[in-house]
Design an enzyme around this catalytic site. Structure first.
Site, short mmCIF file in Angstrom:
data_model
loop_
_atom_site.label_atom_id
_atom_site.label_comp_id
_atom_site.label_asym_id
_atom_site.label_seq_id
_atom_site.Cartn_x
_atom_site.Cartn_y
_atom_site.Cartn_z
N THR A 1 -89.52 143.39 73.19
CA THR A 1 -90.68 144.09 72.65
C THR A 1 -90.73 143.98 71.12
O THR A 1 -91.79 144.16 70.53
CB THR A 1 -90.62 145.59 73.02
OG1 THR A 1 -89.26 146.03 72.82
CG2 THR A 1 -90.99 145.81 74.47
N TYR B 1 -85.70 131.58 74.77
CA TYR B 1 -86.12 132.69 73.92
C TYR B 1 -87.41 132.33 73.19
O TYR B 1 -88.39 133.09 73.20
CB TYR B 1 -85.01 133.05 72.92
CG TYR B 1 -85.31 134.28 72.10
CD1 TYR B 1 -84.82 135.53 72.48
CD2 TYR B 1 -86.10 134.21 70.95
CE1 TYR B 1 -85.09 136.66 71.74
CE2 TYR B 1 -86.38 135.34 70.20
CZ TYR B 1 -85.88 136.56 70.60
OH TYR B 1 -86.16 137.68 69.86
N ASP C 1 -81.96 143.60 66.32
CA ASP C 1 -80.50 143.59 66.14
C ASP C 1 -80.10 144.04 64.74
O ASP C 1 -79.17 144.83 64.56
CB ASP C 1 -79.94 142.19 66.41
CG ASP C 1 -80.34 141.68 67.78
OD1 ASP C 1 -80.72 142.50 68.63
OD2 ASP C 1 -80.29 140.46 68.00
N GLY D 1 -71.19 136.11 71.41
CA GLY D 1 -72.03 135.45 72.42
C GLY D 1 -72.21 136.25 73.69
O GLY D 1 -72.40 135.68 74.76
N LEU E 1 -74.44 141.21 72.35
CA LEU E 1 -74.18 142.49 71.68
C LEU E 1 -74.38 142.37 70.17
O LEU E 1 -73.90 143.18 69.38
CB LEU E 1 -72.76 142.98 71.99
CG LEU E 1 -72.48 143.22 73.48
CD1 LEU E 1 -71.01 143.59 73.69
CD2 LEU E 1 -73.38 144.32 74.06
C1 GLA Z 1 -82.20 139.14 70.91
C2 GLA Z 1 -83.01 139.07 69.63
C3 GLA Z 1 -83.75 140.38 69.38
C4 GLA Z 1 -84.53 140.83 70.61
C5 GLA Z 1 -83.64 140.78 71.85
C6 GLA Z 1 -84.41 141.07 73.10
O1 GLA Z 1 -81.15 140.06 70.77
O2 GLA Z 1 -82.17 138.79 68.53
O3 GLA Z 1 -84.61 140.23 68.27
O4 GLA Z 1 -85.70 140.09 70.77
O5 GLA Z 1 -83.02 139.51 72.00
O6 GLA Z 1 -84.86 142.37 73.11
#
Ligand code: GLA
Length: 381
Positions: free
Chosen positions: A37, A223, A171, A121, A124
């Site tokens: 999101t 992604y 993150d 990896g 987290l």
């Molecule tokens: C990874 C990306 C974040 C986010 C998540 C999914 O961790 O670095 O920016 O998009 O995936 O929520």
């Protein structure tokens, strides 16, 4: 100071023959709910892990930046660079120097040594922990005035532009802005936050984190593809981002999309944003157990609509639920990584054993499980 701090300090002394000026730590994160999101201008709800990356840092007499780690003891050294000039793991550090300079700050030359106990990896945010530890160290060493709410976007630029990964702001925000005992409710459009009390132990509850240990495959391409689909869906609907579609408008919006993949991607984002809002409302009123079904619904949406789960995480969710969890979901970008399960605090071992058993029956590599509490965000230690 914890062991990781001691280790970083020792690595610094061994590499540079002198003591660091200080130690700065930044945590990995678990996202309680709100997946993919962030780059749709939506809502997320992470909390910081107690596992952290520590940067031992001090001034550099040669006017350059040098960085080593316990995994790569030979320092990488660079001057002023442009995106792409430093590659490998050093790019995350060079990217932070570049992004700070690009934002107009005079970055002090520094020597840095890294140690970490954030699993690499595993979804987290080990990269965000590295970026945030280095960013915080450089800001403090240089006495730079960078407000906390501006910092995640600087670290995100390092990752987007310098490293070249098209991630959102989840993150870095979690690693920098989370507080101990709180979950961070973040609006990824305005960067406004609300610190939501998140003391599960007081309720007799716990979050079990289960690392699926599934090998990550095709992560980067998948992604980027999800992100493009979301942008295409928003463009087709004539809105700046999928954040601007409410659940009340969803049925009509989906009718206007002629591609089934785009429809499912959009449905995940719109419903996931609502699940974050509903989770926050329940937590605000202390109804913690009731967030369980929202977590499980989030997982189903990631599995069926966003298509970012793998067998190992689906099995971990299912086995946790069968062992009595209130709810469970994959956390992080997907294609492997970790699952979180909301459980009664005294069910941690039984739940972990049930997942391990389900993995054994399928010949999966054994999972690793632990109870996660909400730790502090990036800071000098
Ligand atoms: C990874 C990306 C974040 C986010 C998540 C999914 O961790 O670095 O920016 O998009 O995936 O929520």
């Amino acid at each position: 100071m914890n062991n990781v701090g001691e280790t970083a300090k020792r690595a610094f002394t061994e590499a540079y023959g002198t003591e660091p000026a200080g130690l700065w730590a930044a945590p990995g994160r678990v996202n309680l709910i709100g997946e993919h999101t962030d780059y749709n201008d939506g809502f997320v709800l992470p909390f910081a892990l107690p596992q952290r990356t520590v940067a031992a840092a001090g001034p550099a007499p040669d006017g350059r930046w040098s960085v080593c780690s316990t995994l790569a003891p030979e320092p990488v050294s660079f001057g002023v660079t442009e995106p792409g000039e430093v590659s490998g793991w050093g790019a995350y550090v060079a990217g932070i120097v570049w992004a700070l300079q690009d934002a107009g700050f005079e970055v002090p030359p520094a020597r840095i040594a890294i140690a970490s106990d954030v699993p690499l990896g595993s979804g987290l945010s080990s990269s965000a922990a590295l970026e945030s530890a280095v960013l915080t160290a450089l800001i403090d060493l240089g006495g730079l005035e960078v407000p906390t709410d501006r910092r995640p976007a600087i670290a995100q630029r390092a990752e987007n532009v310098y490293v070249g990964a098209p991630t959102g702001i989840l993150d870095q925000s979690a690693s920098i802005r989370c507080l101990a005992g709180r979950a961070l409710f973040l609006d990824c459009r305005s960067y406004q936050v609300e610190q939501i009390p998140f003391d599960l132990a007081a309720e007799g509850l716990a979050i079990l984190v289960i690392n699926s240990n599934a090998p990550h495959q095709h992560v980067d391409g998948e992604y980027g593809e999800r992100r493009k689909s979301c942008e295409a869906a928003a463009a087709a609907l004539g809105v700046p981002a999928l954040r601007d579609v409410s659940t009340a408008e969803l049925t009509q919006a989906l009718e206007r999309l002629d591609d089934d993949v785009l429809r499912r991607r959009a449905r995940h984002i719109v419903t996931e944003n609502q699940r974050v809002l509903d989770t926050v409302s329940l937590l605000r009123s202390g109804r913690v157990r009731e967030i369980g079904p929202l977590l499980t619904a989030s997982h189903a949406s990631m599995r069926d609509d966003f298509e970012i789960t793998v067998d190992q995480v689906d099995v971990a969710v299912q086995a946790s639920l069968e062992a009595g969890a209130y709810g469970a979901r994959m956390t992080g970008g997907g294609f492997g990584g970790c699952v979180l399960a909301l459980i009664d605090a005294d069910r941690a071992d039984a739940t972990a054993a049930a997942v391990a058993d389900a993995y054994r029956q399928r010949d999966f590599t054994a999972p690793t499980s632990w109870v996660a509490t909400a730790g502090p965000g990036a800071a000098r230690i």
